[in-house]
Structure formats: C-alpha cells, structure tokens
Design an enzyme around this catalytic site. Structure first.
Site, PDB file in Angstrom:
ATOM      1  N   GLU A  99      -4.194   9.239  31.890  1.00 30.62           N
ATOM      2  CA  GLU A  99      -4.420   7.983  31.150  1.00 30.62           C
ATOM      3  C   GLU A  99      -5.718   7.275  31.523  1.00 30.62           C
ATOM      4  OE1 GLU A  99      -1.481   9.016  32.134  1.00 30.62           O
ATOM      5  OE2 GLU A  99       0.071   8.397  30.728  1.00 30.62           O
ATOM      6  N   GLY A 156       2.564  10.581  28.773  1.00 32.21           N
ATOM      7  CA  GLY A 156       3.948  10.306  28.399  1.00 32.21           C
ATOM      8  C   GLY A 156       4.862  11.519  28.516  1.00 32.21           C
ATOM      9  N   ALA A 176       1.692  10.418  24.979  1.00 38.41           N
ATOM     10  CA  ALA A 176       1.868   9.519  23.839  1.00 38.41           C
ATOM     11  C   ALA A 176       0.842   9.932  22.782  1.00 38.41           C
ATOM     12  CB  ALA A 176       1.654   8.076  24.278  1.00 38.41           C
TER      13      ALA A 176
HETATM   14  N1  DAK Z   1      -1.861  12.677  20.977  1.00 35.35           N
HETATM   15  C1  DAK Z   1      -2.173  13.060  19.709  1.00 35.35           C
HETATM   16  N2  DAK Z   1      -2.615  14.299  19.393  1.00 35.35           N
HETATM   17  C2  DAK Z   1      -2.744  15.190  20.399  1.00 35.35           C
HETATM   18  C3  DAK Z   1      -2.431  14.836  21.753  1.00 35.35           C
HETATM   19  C4  DAK Z   1      -1.969  13.528  22.011  1.00 35.35           C
HETATM   20  N3  DAK Z   1      -1.600  13.118  23.240  1.00 35.35           N
HETATM   21  N4  DAK Z   1      -2.689  15.921  22.522  1.00 35.35           N
HETATM   22  C5  DAK Z   1      -3.122  16.894  21.683  1.00 35.35           C
HETATM   23  N5  DAK Z   1      -3.167  16.459  20.422  1.00 35.35           N
HETATM   24  C6  DAK Z   1      -3.598  17.204  19.228  1.00 35.35           C
HETATM   25  C7  DAK Z   1      -5.087  17.462  19.250  1.00 35.35           C
HETATM   26  O1  DAK Z   1      -5.787  16.340  18.764  1.00 35.35           O
HETATM   27  C8  DAK Z   1      -5.193  18.662  18.332  1.00 35.35           C
HETATM   28  O2  DAK Z   1      -5.081  18.217  16.992  1.00 35.35           O
HETATM   29  P1  DAK Z   1      -5.940  18.906  15.804  1.00 35.35           P
HETATM   30  O3  DAK Z   1      -7.367  18.776  16.226  1.00 35.35           O
HETATM   31  O4  DAK Z   1      -5.454  20.339  15.771  1.00 35.35           O
HETATM   32  O5  DAK Z   1      -5.583  18.103  14.592  1.00 35.35           O
HETATM   33  C9  DAK Z   1      -3.934  19.440  18.649  1.00 35.35           C
HETATM   34  O6  DAK Z   1      -3.021  18.505  19.256  1.00 35.35           O
HETATM   35  C10 DAK Z   1      -4.174  20.585  19.628  1.00 35.35           C
HETATM   36  O7  DAK Z   1      -4.822  20.073  20.786  1.00 35.35           O
HETATM   37  P2  DAK Z   1      -6.198  20.672  21.349  1.00 35.35           P
HETATM   38  O8  DAK Z   1      -6.993  21.306  20.274  1.00 35.35           O
HETATM   39  O9  DAK Z   1      -6.842  19.603  22.161  1.00 35.35           O
HETATM   40  O10 DAK Z   1      -5.643  21.817  22.302  1.00 35.35           O
HETATM   41  P3  DAK Z   1      -6.336  22.425  23.602  1.00 35.35           P
HETATM   42  O11 DAK Z   1      -5.529  23.602  23.970  1.00 35.35           O
HETATM   43  O12 DAK Z   1      -7.801  22.565  23.386  1.00 35.35           O
HETATM   44  O13 DAK Z   1      -6.143  21.295  24.734  1.00 35.35           O
HETATM   45  C11 DAK Z   1      -4.915  19.660  25.976  1.00 35.35           C
HETATM   46  C12 DAK Z   1      -4.863  20.998  25.185  1.00 35.35           C
HETATM   47  C13 DAK Z   1      -3.451  19.297  26.315  1.00 35.35           C
HETATM   48  C14 DAK Z   1      -5.687  19.829  27.275  1.00 35.35           C
HETATM   49  C15 DAK Z   1      -5.589  18.580  25.101  1.00 35.35           C
HETATM   50  O14 DAK Z   1      -4.948  18.581  23.830  1.00 35.35           O
HETATM   51  C16 DAK Z   1      -5.467  17.211  25.674  1.00 35.35           C
HETATM   52  O15 DAK Z   1      -6.170  16.857  26.648  1.00 35.35           O
HETATM   53  N6  DAK Z   1      -4.636  16.364  25.067  1.00 35.35           N
HETATM   54  C17 DAK Z   1      -4.480  14.993  25.410  1.00 35.35           C
HETATM   55  C18 DAK Z   1      -3.713  14.899  26.676  1.00 35.35           C
HETATM   56  C19 DAK Z   1      -3.648  13.486  27.139  1.00 35.35           C
HETATM   57  O16 DAK Z   1      -4.634  12.857  27.474  1.00 35.35           O
HETATM   58  N7  DAK Z   1      -2.453  13.005  27.146  1.00 35.35           N
HETATM   59  C20 DAK Z   1      -2.177  11.728  27.660  1.00 35.35           C
HETATM   60  C21 DAK Z   1      -2.094  10.814  26.532  1.00 35.35           C
HETATM   61  S1  DAK Z   1      -2.046   9.179  27.149  1.00 35.35           S
HETATM   62  C22 DAK Z   1       0.647   2.742  26.851  1.00 35.35           C
HETATM   63  C23 DAK Z   1       1.767   3.259  27.383  1.00 35.35           C
HETATM   64  C24 DAK Z   1       1.835   4.607  27.655  1.00 35.35           C
HETATM   65  C25 DAK Z   1       0.790   5.413  27.423  1.00 35.35           C
HETATM   66  C26 DAK Z   1      -0.314   4.871  26.888  1.00 35.35           C
HETATM   67  C27 DAK Z   1      -0.408   3.575  26.608  1.00 35.35           C
HETATM   68  N8  DAK Z   1       0.517   1.356  26.532  1.00 35.35           N
HETATM   69  C28 DAK Z   1       1.481   0.448  26.999  1.00 35.35           C
HETATM   70  C29 DAK Z   1      -0.555   0.912  25.705  1.00 35.35           C
HETATM   71  C30 DAK Z   1       0.810   6.803  27.657  1.00 35.35           C
HETATM   72  C31 DAK Z   1      -0.325   7.428  27.362  1.00 35.35           C
HETATM   73  C32 DAK Z   1      -0.469   8.812  27.281  1.00 35.35           C
HETATM   74  O17 DAK Z   1       0.443   9.593  27.283  1.00 35.35           O
END
Ligand code: DAK
Length: 277
Positions: A153, A130, A84
């Site tokens: 998460e 997500g 997400a």
């Molecule tokens: N959201 C927004 N932007 C994201 C993103 C994300 N999930 N993942 C990556 N980006 C963006 C980064 O901020 C970066 O943006 P700029 O700095 O270039 O502007 C760009 O994409 C490239 O990412 P990185 O520079 O970080 O790339 P790396 O190769 O260094 O790292 C990575 C890749 C996949 C390991 C890293 O980007 C990462 O850890 N990303 C986040 C992964 C993550 O934690 N995903 C889970 C998100 S939580 C809810 C219901 C559902 C959910 C939540 C709440 N509620 C009911 C409230 C679900 C939640 C999720 O999915």
C-alpha cells in the site's frame, strides 16, 4: 458435492439452505469443507466493493450451514487476491469516505475472523494488500511455493486499511510487520513460512488446505469452536483476563457429549465418534 442452487422446485425441504447467487466467487461444500473460490482472475481477484459484499454474504451462508466444519478461501488463476480494487480507490478524495471505505472492508474481514468454524486461506498465488489482509483474517494460511505475499500500500500512497497494520504485527511481531509494511515488498512463500506468516508451503495450496482441514475435522467440533473463541477473545485483552476466558470456556467443555466421548474413547483405546454436541 456442491450445493444445489436450483430454486425452481416448489417444495424445498425444510433443511435446505438458501444459497444466494454469486458473481465473483464460487461456493461449494464437499466432505465438510466449504470452499470459497474467488473467480475474477482477469482482475487478479481484486476486492471491488461488489466482491466485498459477496464475501460478507458468503460468511453468513457458511455460519448457518450445519454441514460446514472448516472453510477454505482460495483464488482462481495466478492470484489469491491482488488487493483492494485500485481503480475504485483512485476515485476516493474525501477523508470521511476514505475512513468509511476502510471500516466497511474491516467489517468484512471481521466477519471472516468471527466465523465459528476454523478457516484456512489457501494462497494459490499473489496475496497482496487487501488480499493478504483477508488471509490474515483466517485462522490458518497455506501457500503455494510460487505465491507472493505483501502489503504494497505505501507504494500507492496508502496504508493497509482492512486490518493489516493491526493483524500482521499481532501474528508475526511488530519488527517483522514493519519490514513488510514499510518496504511493501513481495515476500516469497518460503520466507513467509520462516516469518510465521503462513503455516505450510506446498506445491498445491488447495491440496495442502484440504489435508489440514481433514486433520482438523478429526477433532471435536464443539472443542474446535471453543478453542477458536478462546484464542480470538484472549488475543485482545490482558493476560489475567484472557486466562479467565480460557477457564470459562474450558468449563463449558466438560459438560459436552464430545468430551465424554473423547475421553472415554481414549480410555477404551478406540477412535472417538464426535457428534458436535
Ligand atoms: N486492483 C485492480 N486491478 C488489478 C489489481 C488491483 N489490486 N491488481 C491487478 N489488477 C489488474 C491489472 O490492472 C491488470 O488489468 P488489465 O491491464 O489486464 O486490464 C490485470 O489485473 C492483470 O494484472 P497485471 O497485468 O499487473 O499482472 P502481472 O502478472 O504483470 O502483475 C501483480 C501481477 C500482482 C504484481 C500486479 O498486478 C500488481 O502489482 N497488482 C497490484 C497489487 C497491489 O498493489 N495490491 C495492493 C492494492 S492496495 C483503504 C483501505 C484498504 C486498502 C486501501 C485503501 N482505504 C481506507 C482508503 C487496501 C489497499 C490495497 O489492497
């Protein structure tokens, strides 16, 4: 062969499908396969609200397109979907709005799960949060060797909210699901295969998905839809009731042209020609 999106002609044939314009994904149909490609690689295809809306729309297009026999979801760049959109989540404060956010995301995943055709997630790179939840809503998952899968998460102070805490244990068992959900670690493709989280690992996820889709499409489309329905509906009810669902749907197969054709072709030692009827 992509669908034509040209709306400039006055005369649209009655069978032409109105495909909406998408900003964050690409929709193409080729040789019976619908390809949905997420096209926001700069944000690692993160599921912002607008993207989720388009995914809901594209599932409607797929469900109504008679040319589609299998649907494949994949991503452009180094991610399948990195979750997400964290910037949108960061702005959430209200418990009820948080709940609505989860319900809205769950509904989109439910649309994917409810598609009448078999679905494959071609996991080309990161499938996190997500993104993994979207892949879990598909029937099958193939992963590129370099792909990483996980539910990170808890590291953000969240829990999975798009079906992950429920679909993951149903797929791989509670113990393995706890490992992923409580550590939040990134699981490499080969380990995901051993866990039963993905069905195939290949150098090229899209090519592997195409191969899998082609194997599936050799079979009766009616039987595929009924088999999918049996598995999906049976998964949520006690076994005696689930077996009744199976019997009901089996009963429906014996009235189909495809069943006459499939069994006759076997007896006549020839390849079947299914009509999907
Ligand atoms: N959201 C927004 N932007 C994201 C993103 C994300 N999930 N993942 C990556 N980006 C963006 C980064 O901020 C970066 O943006 P700029 O700095 O270039 O502007 C760009 O994409 C490239 O990412 P990185 O520079 O970080 O790339 P790396 O190769 O260094 O790292 C990575 C890749 C996949 C390991 C890293 O980007 C990462 O850890 N990303 C986040 C992964 C993550 O934690 N995903 C889970 C998100 S939580 C809810 C219901 C559902 C959910 C939540 C709440 N509620 C009911 C409230 C679900 C939640 C999720 O999915």
């Amino acid at each position: 062969m992509a669908h034509e999106h040209d709306h400039s002609h006055e005369e649209v044939p009655a069978f032409a499908l109105e495909v909406p314009e998408f900003e964050f994904l690409r929709y193409e149909v080729a040789e019976g396969i619908a390809w949905v490609t997420f096209t926001r690689p700069k944000a690692l295809n993160a599921l912002a609200a607008d993207v989720l809306r388009e995914i809901a729309e594209v599932t409607e297009v797929i469900a109504e397109d008679p040319e589609v026999k299998v649907a494949v979801f994949t991503g452009e760049g180094k991610a399948f979907v990195a979750g997400a959109d964290i910037s949108e989540i960061n702005a959430l404060k209200d418990v009820f709005i948080g709940r609505e956010f989860a319900l809205a995301g769950q509904e989109v995943m439910n649309h994917i799960a409810a598609l009448p055709v078999p679905t494959i997630a071609a996991i080309n790179g990161y499938a996190l949060g997500g993104g993994l939840e979207l892949a879990l809503a598909c029937d099958l998952r193939v992963a590129a060797k370099k792909a990483k899968l996980g539910l990170p998460e808890v590291g953000l102070g969240l829990i999975p909210g798009f079906g992950g805490t429920q679909r993951l244990p149903r797929l791989v068992g509670v113990g393995r699901a706890f490992d992923l959900i409580l550590t939040g670690r990134h699981v490499p493709a080969e380990e995901a295969l051993a866990l039963g989280l993905v069905n195939r690992v290949a150098d090229d996820a899209a090519a592997a998905a195409r191969e899998l889709a082609q194997q599936i499409m050799k079979n009766s489309p009616v039987a595929l839809a009924l088999a999918k329905e049996a598995v999906a509906r049976g998964a949520d009810v006690p076994l005696p009731e689930a077996l009744e669902i199976e019997a009901d749907l089996f009963g429906m197969t014996v009235t189909t042209h495809d069943m006459r054709e499939g069994t006759a072709a076997f007896l006549e030692k020839r390849a079947p020609e299914f009509k999907g009827e």
